[in-house]
Design a protein around this motif. Sequence first.
Motif, short mmCIF file in Angstrom:
data_model
loop_
_atom_site.label_atom_id
_atom_site.label_comp_id
_atom_site.label_asym_id
_atom_site.label_seq_id
_atom_site.Cartn_x
_atom_site.Cartn_y
_atom_site.Cartn_z
N GLY A 125 0.80 -1.21 0.00
CA GLY A 125 0.00 0.00 0.00
C GLY A 125 0.84 1.26 0.00
N MET A 126 1.91 1.29 0.79
CA MET A 126 2.77 2.47 0.75
C MET A 126 3.53 2.53 -0.57
SD MET A 126 4.12 3.28 4.61
CE MET A 126 5.09 1.80 4.82
N THR A 127 3.78 1.38 -1.19
CA THR A 127 4.35 1.38 -2.54
C THR A 127 3.38 2.06 -3.51
OG1 THR A 127 5.69 -0.61 -2.18
CG2 THR A 127 5.10 -0.08 -4.45
N ALA A 128 2.11 1.68 -3.45
CA ALA A 128 1.12 2.32 -4.31
C ALA A 128 1.05 3.82 -4.03
CB ALA A 128 -0.25 1.67 -4.11
N GLN A 129 1.14 4.19 -2.76
CA GLN A 129 1.05 5.61 -2.39
C GLN A 129 2.19 6.42 -3.00
OE1 GLN A 129 3.01 7.72 -0.38
NE2 GLN A 129 1.53 9.40 -0.41
N TYR A 130 3.43 5.94 -2.83
CA TYR A 130 4.53 6.76 -3.34
C TYR A 130 4.61 6.73 -4.86
CZ TYR A 130 8.18 3.14 -4.35
OH TYR A 130 8.93 2.12 -4.87
N ALA A 150 -3.58 -7.90 -11.15
CA ALA A 150 -4.32 -8.70 -10.18
C ALA A 150 -3.46 -9.11 -8.99
CB ALA A 150 -4.89 -9.95 -10.86
N GLY A 151 -2.23 -8.62 -8.93
CA GLY A 151 -1.36 -8.91 -7.81
C GLY A 151 -1.63 -7.98 -6.63
N GLY A 152 -0.86 -8.15 -5.57
CA GLY A 152 -1.09 -7.37 -4.36
C GLY A 152 -0.96 -5.87 -4.59
N VAL A 153 0.16 -5.44 -5.20
CA VAL A 153 0.33 -4.01 -5.49
C VAL A 153 -0.61 -3.59 -6.61
CG1 VAL A 153 1.95 -2.24 -6.28
CG2 VAL A 153 2.73 -4.01 -4.71
N GLY A 154 -0.77 -4.44 -7.61
CA GLY A 154 -1.58 -4.09 -8.76
C GLY A 154 -3.02 -3.76 -8.41
N ALA A 181 -9.13 -8.01 -11.84
CA ALA A 181 -8.64 -6.65 -12.06
C ALA A 181 -9.79 -5.73 -12.46
CB ALA A 181 -7.55 -6.66 -13.13
N LEU A 182 -10.68 -6.21 -13.33
CA LEU A 182 -11.81 -5.42 -13.78
C LEU A 182 -12.70 -5.02 -12.61
CD1 LEU A 182 -13.24 -4.35 -16.37
CD2 LEU A 182 -14.56 -6.48 -16.36
N ALA A 183 -12.86 -5.92 -11.66
CA ALA A 183 -13.68 -5.64 -10.48
C ALA A 183 -12.99 -4.73 -9.48
CB ALA A 183 -14.06 -6.95 -9.80
N ASN A 184 -11.72 -4.42 -9.73
CA ASN A 184 -10.96 -3.61 -8.78
C ASN A 184 -10.32 -2.39 -9.45
OD1 ASN A 184 -10.58 -4.98 -5.87
ND2 ASN A 184 -10.80 -6.58 -7.40
N GLY A 185 -11.08 -1.74 -10.31
CA GLY A 185 -10.66 -0.45 -10.82
C GLY A 185 -9.93 -0.45 -12.15
N CYS A 186 -9.64 -1.62 -12.70
CA CYS A 186 -8.95 -1.68 -13.98
C CYS A 186 -9.97 -1.61 -15.11
CB CYS A 186 -8.13 -2.97 -14.09
SG CYS A 186 -7.21 -3.12 -15.62
N ASP A 187 -9.94 -0.51 -15.87
CA ASP A 187 -10.92 -0.32 -16.94
C ASP A 187 -10.70 -1.26 -18.11
OD1 ASP A 187 -12.34 2.30 -16.03
OD2 ASP A 187 -10.21 2.77 -15.86
N HIS A 188 -9.44 -1.57 -18.39
CA HIS A 188 -9.10 -2.36 -19.57
C HIS A 188 -8.05 -3.42 -19.23
CE1 HIS A 188 -11.16 0.59 -22.15
NE2 HIS A 188 -10.54 1.53 -21.45
N PRO A 189 -8.45 -4.58 -18.71
CA PRO A 189 -7.46 -5.65 -18.47
C PRO A 189 -7.04 -6.29 -19.79
CG PRO A 189 -9.65 -6.37 -17.81
CD PRO A 189 -9.78 -4.94 -18.22
N ILE A 190 -5.74 -6.54 -19.92
CA ILE A 190 -5.18 -7.17 -21.11
C ILE A 190 -4.53 -8.49 -20.69
CG2 ILE A 190 -3.52 -6.96 -23.00
CD1 ILE A 190 -3.67 -3.92 -22.65
N ILE A 191 -4.96 -9.59 -21.28
CA ILE A 191 -4.34 -10.88 -20.99
C ILE A 191 -3.12 -11.03 -21.88
CG2 ILE A 191 -4.67 -13.38 -20.98
CD1 ILE A 191 -7.70 -12.82 -20.63
#
Length: 324
Positions: A125-130, A150-154, A181-191
């Motif tokens: 979370g602090m990684t995402a913040q900075y 879809a990972g922890g930071v992602g 990822a789509l359910a968590n704010g990612c507008d366009h997930p790419i596989i």
Amino acid sequence: MPQAILIETTGGPEVLRPAEHDPGAPGEGQVRLRQTAIGVNYIDIYHRTGLYPLPGLPAIIGMEGAGVVEAVGAGVDGLRPGDRVAYACPPTGAYAEARLAPAAQMVKLPDAIGDDIAASIMLKGMTAQYLLHETAPVRAGDHVLVHAAAGGVGLLLCQWARHLGCTVIGTVSTEEKAALALANGCDHPIITRGGGFAARVKEITGGAGCRVIYDGIGRDSFADSMESLALCGRLVSFGQSSGPIEPIAPSLLSAKSATLSRPVLFHYTAKRPDLLRMAGALFDVVASGAVKVAPPARYALADAAKAHSDLEGRRTTGSLVLVP
């Protein structure tokens, strides 16, 4: 006697072995913690394999956890036995039921943040913040690319960037991870399994590319990331799960007047006021519900090797914690 996970040599998950370990009494500027949850992160794998060398062996790895202060050493102000705290900082030593840690890097936990959640979000979370607010600040309307979405930071980056008004593109490896990822704010997930992503990024952005790319993958994603950047874009390489990026000539960046960064969380949290500000921003955005954190996958401390194997094998989503 308290238990810990010790490594006597670098290598695969099998080098993680349970052992008795009593950390003793805290010295000056230290606290002794009874740990209730321990975060598992890719930096732990880098330490275990020797990619990031440890000061010496045998060693206890791990840099994130939550628990209760059992005792404080001389010169410690603002903390006392019984306080709930969390941390994400050197030195290593988190894979243990009890440990000594620098008091200056302990953050008191608000009632709204449980121990499992705290141990799963302090480092990520602090990684995402900075990344979002300091290394490459984003603004509303930006196209942002998040690798391993879809990972922890992602998952945290996607939600937080979306909360800030960005259009979020994310790379994932499976259909299931794309849905997450789509359910968590990612507008366009790419596989990306079996192919690149630059063409799809250009399609989504109308050919412009992304102003900011947050890349924790490293070697395997670098070339396509450079191609996916907008003019004057910023590529932030904050991890290397696929291996380190090969050396590049600075002239490579001139094709797009690009900026390449390789930041480290612990440089941003080295001063206590900065640590408290960053942790406070993280707790606030989680407590508000703007960034939702799913309960982390829980492994017994003795099963640390399995946790590492699952993480490296990309069999996990979100965060993992070890429970003493």
